[in-house]
Design a protein around this motif. Structure first.
Motif, PDB file in Angstrom:
ATOM      1  N   ILE A  94     -37.387 -42.083  98.977  1.00  8.82           N
ATOM      2  CA  ILE A  94     -37.412 -41.836  97.259  1.00  8.82           C
ATOM      3  C   ILE A  94     -35.988 -41.833  97.068  1.00  8.82           C
ATOM      4  N   PRO A  95     -35.493 -42.137  95.872  1.00  8.33           N
ATOM      5  CA  PRO A  95     -34.278 -42.023  95.215  1.00  8.33           C
ATOM      6  C   PRO A  95     -33.600 -40.433  95.490  1.00  8.33           C
ATOM      7  N   HIS A  96     -32.202 -40.371  96.201  1.00 10.09           N
ATOM      8  CA  HIS A  96     -31.839 -38.778  96.510  1.00 10.09           C
ATOM      9  C   HIS A  96     -31.781 -38.066  95.325  1.00 10.09           C
ATOM     10  N   PRO A  97     -31.257 -38.387  94.052  1.00  6.56           N
ATOM     11  CA  PRO A  97     -31.379 -37.526  92.957  1.00  6.56           C
ATOM     12  C   PRO A  97     -32.785 -37.053  92.738  1.00  6.56           C
ATOM     13  N   VAL A  98     -33.958 -38.009  92.983  1.00  2.90           N
ATOM     14  CA  VAL A  98     -35.122 -37.326  92.951  1.00  2.90           C
ATOM     15  C   VAL A  98     -35.649 -36.307  93.963  1.00  2.90           C
ATOM     16  N   ALA A  99     -34.945 -36.416  95.164  1.00  2.00           N
ATOM     17  CA  ALA A  99     -35.254 -35.527  96.104  1.00  2.00           C
ATOM     18  C   ALA A  99     -34.422 -34.235  95.899  1.00  2.00           C
ATOM     19  N   GLY A 100     -33.413 -34.336  95.181  1.00  5.91           N
ATOM     20  CA  GLY A 100     -32.766 -33.090  94.632  1.00  5.91           C
ATOM     21  C   GLY A 100     -33.660 -32.434  93.366  1.00  5.91           C
ATOM     22  N   ILE A 101     -34.249 -33.325  92.586  1.00  8.81           N
ATOM     23  CA  ILE A 101     -35.055 -32.653  91.584  1.00  8.81           C
ATOM     24  C   ILE A 101     -36.212 -31.879  92.134  1.00  8.81           C
ATOM     25  N   ALA A 102     -36.878 -32.647  93.359  1.00  4.86           N
ATOM     26  CA  ALA A 102     -38.065 -32.100  93.964  1.00  4.86           C
ATOM     27  C   ALA A 102     -37.748 -30.738  94.741  1.00  4.86           C
ATOM     28  N   GLN A 119     -33.455 -13.068  95.077  1.00  5.23           N
ATOM     29  CA  GLN A 119     -33.856 -11.576  95.115  1.00  5.23           C
ATOM     30  C   GLN A 119     -33.075 -11.041  96.376  1.00  5.23           C
ATOM     31  N   GLY A 120     -33.536 -11.505  97.363  1.00  6.88           N
ATOM     32  CA  GLY A 120     -32.991 -11.160  98.738  1.00  6.88           C
ATOM     33  C   GLY A 120     -31.425 -11.502  98.878  1.00  6.88           C
ATOM     34  N   GLY A 121     -30.776 -12.091  98.166  1.00  7.51           N
ATOM     35  CA  GLY A 121     -29.297 -12.272  98.132  1.00  7.51           C
ATOM     36  C   GLY A 121     -28.985 -13.825  98.625  1.00  7.51           C
ATOM     37  N   TYR A 122     -30.178 -14.551  98.681  1.00  7.85           N
ATOM     38  CA  TYR A 122     -29.847 -16.002  99.226  1.00  7.85           C
ATOM     39  C   TYR A 122     -30.036 -16.787  98.291  1.00  7.85           C
ATOM     40  N   GLY A 123     -29.016 -17.210  97.354  1.00  9.91           N
ATOM     41  CA  GLY A 123     -29.388 -18.011  96.238  1.00  9.91           C
ATOM     42  C   GLY A 123     -29.211 -19.342  97.002  1.00  9.91           C
ATOM     43  N   ILE A 124     -30.078 -20.349  96.393  1.00  9.10           N
ATOM     44  CA  ILE A 124     -29.797 -21.648  96.847  1.00  9.10           C
ATOM     45  C   ILE A 124     -28.998 -22.710  95.993  1.00  9.10           C
ATOM     46  N   VAL A 125     -29.117 -22.350  94.751  1.00  9.13           N
ATOM     47  CA  VAL A 125     -28.594 -23.397  93.796  1.00  9.13           C
ATOM     48  C   VAL A 125     -26.849 -22.706  93.789  1.00  9.13           C
ATOM     49  N   SER A 126     -26.171 -23.941  93.748  1.00  7.79           N
ATOM     50  CA  SER A 126     -24.736 -23.423  93.744  1.00  7.79           C
ATOM     51  C   SER A 126     -24.403 -22.499  95.025  1.00  7.79           C
ATOM     52  N   SER A 127     -25.072 -22.690  96.091  1.00  6.81           N
ATOM     53  CA  SER A 127     -24.462 -22.011  97.447  1.00  6.81           C
ATOM     54  C   SER A 127     -24.414 -23.003  98.504  1.00  6.81           C
ATOM     55  N   PRO A 128     -23.596 -22.716  99.525  1.00 13.54           N
ATOM     56  CA  PRO A 128     -23.400 -23.610 100.573  1.00 13.54           C
ATOM     57  C   PRO A 128     -25.024 -23.767 101.468  1.00 13.54           C
ATOM     58  N   LEU A 129     -25.917 -22.621 101.296  1.00  9.92           N
ATOM     59  CA  LEU A 129     -27.357 -22.575 101.554  1.00  9.92           C
ATOM     60  C   LEU A 129     -28.144 -23.790 101.058  1.00  9.92           C
ATOM     61  N   GLY A 130     -27.789 -24.036  99.803  1.00  7.67           N
ATOM     62  CA  GLY A 130     -28.404 -25.303  98.987  1.00  7.67           C
ATOM     63  C   GLY A 130     -28.020 -26.627  99.642  1.00  7.67           C
ATOM     64  N   MET A 135     -28.994 -31.429 102.547  1.00  5.25           N
ATOM     65  CA  MET A 135     -28.898 -32.338 103.655  1.00  5.25           C
ATOM     66  C   MET A 135     -30.013 -32.389 104.740  1.00  5.25           C
ATOM     67  N   LEU A 136     -30.480 -31.172 104.737  1.00  4.17           N
ATOM     68  CA  LEU A 136     -31.818 -31.111 105.724  1.00  4.17           C
ATOM     69  C   LEU A 136     -33.088 -32.080 105.362  1.00  4.17           C
ATOM     70  N   PHE A 137     -33.191 -31.858 104.150  1.00  2.00           N
ATOM     71  CA  PHE A 137     -34.427 -32.460 103.482  1.00  2.00           C
ATOM     72  C   PHE A 137     -34.204 -34.069 103.502  1.00  2.00           C
ATOM     73  N   ILE A 203     -27.611 -33.339  96.784  1.00  6.96           N
ATOM     74  CA  ILE A 203     -26.787 -32.412  96.547  1.00  6.96           C
ATOM     75  C   ILE A 203     -26.200 -31.869  95.340  1.00  6.96           C
ATOM     76  N   VAL A 204     -25.862 -33.122  94.521  1.00  7.72           N
ATOM     77  CA  VAL A 204     -25.271 -33.071  93.355  1.00  7.72           C
ATOM     78  C   VAL A 204     -26.386 -32.234  92.339  1.00  7.72           C
ATOM     79  N   ILE A 205     -27.499 -32.508  92.508  1.00 10.46           N
ATOM     80  CA  ILE A 205     -28.628 -32.250  91.590  1.00 10.46           C
ATOM     81  C   ILE A 205     -28.836 -30.722  91.930  1.00 10.46           C
ATOM     82  N   LEU A 206     -29.022 -30.192  93.190  1.00  9.68           N
ATOM     83  CA  LEU A 206     -29.278 -28.630  93.664  1.00  9.68           C
ATOM     84  C   LEU A 206     -27.894 -28.194  93.612  1.00  9.68           C
ATOM     85  N   VAL A 207     -26.680 -28.417  94.041  1.00  9.33           N
ATOM     86  CA  VAL A 207     -25.572 -27.650  94.258  1.00  9.33           C
ATOM     87  C   VAL A 207     -24.432 -28.338  93.809  1.00  9.33           C
ATOM     88  N   HIS A 208     -23.777 -28.273  92.435  1.00  6.90           N
ATOM     89  CA  HIS A 208     -22.494 -29.005  92.225  1.00  6.90           C
ATOM     90  C   HIS A 208     -21.345 -28.268  92.731  1.00  6.90           C
TER      91      HIS A 208
END
Lengths: 258, 347
Positions: A94-102, A119-130, A135-137, A203-208
């Protein structure tokens, strides 16, 4: 030389030229400048460091979770194994921007999982975790696929013999299959790492922000134009050569022991 | 003891069906059968490497049908050895061994001490088999499963290694089940023979019984019986004072046999080594005497296979080379063949 041989050599040369010319041109034009830039550009250094450690962490997670999955797929027969194998390849096609949207749908702040993590302090969007999850996906399927093939190349009778010699299935895997498949597993991990380093679309979709090197390159291209991005891109190409050289070395030795 | 009862197992498309036999404690069992008959799958099912579909496997009276592989005290040696390629020879041998002294004993017994630190990739096929045998023996299994373990050894080393493994089997009381294609090896080593074909047991029992009294003409031919004659029992033989003497006809040939086989169609099996050839008719205790013509003389190592046409029926005799020389047999020559009624097995 036969006509067929000339045609084959010409076709091969054309493709090789097409693949190598842009990368070679990039290194020739920006190689020296890229290395100079690397020494004095703090933003580029940060992006490189971020890319390196997030890709490494994503690879470690991929290896830890993907190795048991690869073993199951290489050794066990179960209903739906073909479907699972096909599903694993889905992120690759699948196109990787689509992967980001998913991923955004599942891990964004509006989603159940993303909301709980935030809520637990682990933000996904705009964080290294995202970045790590993106990358993992997109790259873990490469590891699982390679690891599965590496383990499948180890004849299962080695494990059988080890078990007749007193090993439990886990001991036989650890003492026999793992060492015999180690080069293949390591090569697969290098491929996964290289793919994670080069990821942009998801990455660019999930975390700029914070920006990885690929996102930084794109930003500089769109903001300052081609001249400004060439040294950055050249530095990235030179760094990317390192895992590729390591991979070739690993593959040369792969198969010697199985 | 190995007890296999009604065992069913699958390996890919291949199926083992209703396999039943017993190898007593401390005995040496031999599994023989054509390629693809399921011999290796049978060993793997006993070892637990192949999960059975049904039936029962017991080792020393303990039901191990569903026991894990490492809980069976069974050693398995594959024909292709499957030495661990990432370990040197010595570490292969000691893998799984509980007693270092036994490792040294096995290494000396099989004369592989010089291979100690070598990488397995540098070993010849025969050396690999020796190391695989050593690795299995070093763990002192109660039951040893051998899949053509001597096939890559040169003849001299094969004989020596057979003796070593045979001695180990006797002194340690190990129950052995060996797959082989070699009938001589089967006859030499086997207390029990299991004949397997197409995933089913054609005949199982003591080796003497299976080789001397094959259950069917197919088994007889498979086991290398030289004379398997189609015909019929026509009635009691006119042999005074001999109970169970019957007359068997195959073409124009009339043979006296000792058997309970009722009147009717059957086959007579006569092993070539039971047939005695002579230049002149000789008085003897044999009840079957025929004059014939030599049609073929073929040499097989130290033996000769002589085919004699007896009243239109080919009869094969196995002779030693000195006997062949003494009789000066050549195709076209006249000869007399005789064999005892006891040498004829009807099936």
């Amino acid at each position: 030389m036969a006509v067929g041989s000339v045609a084959t050599a010409t076709a091969a040369s054309l493709l090789l030229l097409f693949l190598l010319l842009p990368v070679g041109e990039l290194v020739v034009q920006g190689g020296a400048g890229g290395l100079e830039r690397l020494a004095g550009d703090a933003e580029l250094q940060q992006a490189l460091a971020l890319t390196a450690w997030t890709a490494s962490l994503a690879t470690l997670i991929g290896v830890a979770l993907g190795t048991p999955l690869a073993w199951i797929l290489s050794r066990r027969k179960f209903p739906g194994r073909t479907i699972v194998t096909a599903a694993l390849d889905l992120p690759l096609v699948i196109p990787h921007p689509v992967a980001g949207i998913a991923l955004l749908l599942v891990l964004g702040r509006e989603s159940a999982i993303g909301g709980m993590l935030a809520q637990g302090g682990y933000g996904i969007v705009s964080s290294p975790l995202g970045i790590i999850l993106a990358m993992l996906f997109v790259s873990a399927p490469l590891y699982v696929s390679g690891a599965r093939e590496a383990m499948a190349r180890v004849d299962r009778r080695y494990e059988s013999v080890a078990q007749t010699l007193g090993d439990t299935p886990w001991q036989a895997f650890r003492r026999v299959t793992l060492p015999l498949a180690s080069r293949g597993l390591l090569a697969s991990a290098v491929v996964m790492w290289a793919r994670a380093v080069s990821e942009f679309g998801a990455i660019v979709i999930l975390v700029h922000h914070p920006r990885t090197v690929s996102v930084l390159s794109y930003d500089r291209f769109t903001t300052y134009g081609l001249t400004e991005v060439i040294p950055v891109a050249a530095a990235l190409v030179i760094l990317a050569l390192l895992p590729l050289v390591a991979l070739r070395a690993l593959r040369r030795g792969e198969g010697d022991r199985t | 003891m190995i007890e296999v009862t009604g065992l069913r197992a699958a390996a890919g498309e291949f199926r083992l069906r209703d396999v039943t036999f017993t190898v007593p404690t401390g005995a040496w069992g031999v599994v023989i059968g054509p390629a693809g008959s399921g011999k290796t799958t049978l060993l793997e099912a006993i070892a637990g490497v192949v999960t059975p579909l049904g039936g029962r496997v017991a080792i020393d009276a303990r039901d191990v049908t569903w026991a894990p592989v490492n809980g069976r005290a069974v050693g398995l040696v594959y024909q292709h050895a499957y030495l661990f390629p990432h370990l040197p020879v010595r570490e292969n041998v000691s893998y799984g061994a509980g007693n270092p002294a036994v490792v040294e004993e096995v290494i000396d017994a099989l004369a592989i001490r010089s291979l100690g630190e070598r990488h397995v990739a540098s070993l010849s096929g025969g050396e690999r088999q020796l190391v695989a045998l050593a690795r299995a023996l070093a763990q002192e299994p109660r039951v040893l499963l051998l899949d053509e373990p001597f096939s890559a050894l040169d003849p001299k080393r094969r004989g020596v290694t057979r003796r070593v493994v045979r001695d180990w089997h006797r002194t340690h009381g190990t129950t052995v089940l060996q797959v082989t294609h070699d009938f001589a090896e089967a006859g030499l080593l086997g207390d029990v023979t299991v004949l397997l074909d197409g995933g089913t047991v054609l005949q199982a029992g003591s080796s003497a019984e299976v080789f001397r009294r094959p259950a069917t003409p197919y088994v007889a031919e498979f086991l290398g019986a030289e004379n398997v004659l189609a015909g019929a029992v026509v009635g009691e033989a006119a042999v005074e004072g001999v109970p169970r003497a019957v007359e068997f006809h195959s073409g124009a040939l009339s043979i006296v046999a000792i058997s309970d086989t009722p009147t009717g169609p059957c086959h007579a099996v006569i092993r070539g080594e039971e047939v005695i050839l002579s230049r002149d008719p000789q008085a003897s205790s044999a009840r079957n005497h025929f004059a014939g013509t030599v049609t073929d003389v073929a040499l097989y190592g130290a033996y000769a296979r002589v085919t004699v046409d007896v009243q239109g029926v080919p009869l094969v005799a196995m002779l030693t080379l000195p006997s062949l020389r003494d009789l000066a047999l050549e195709p076209g020559g006249e000869v007399h063949a005789s064999f005892k009624a006891f040498a004829v097995h009807l099936c």
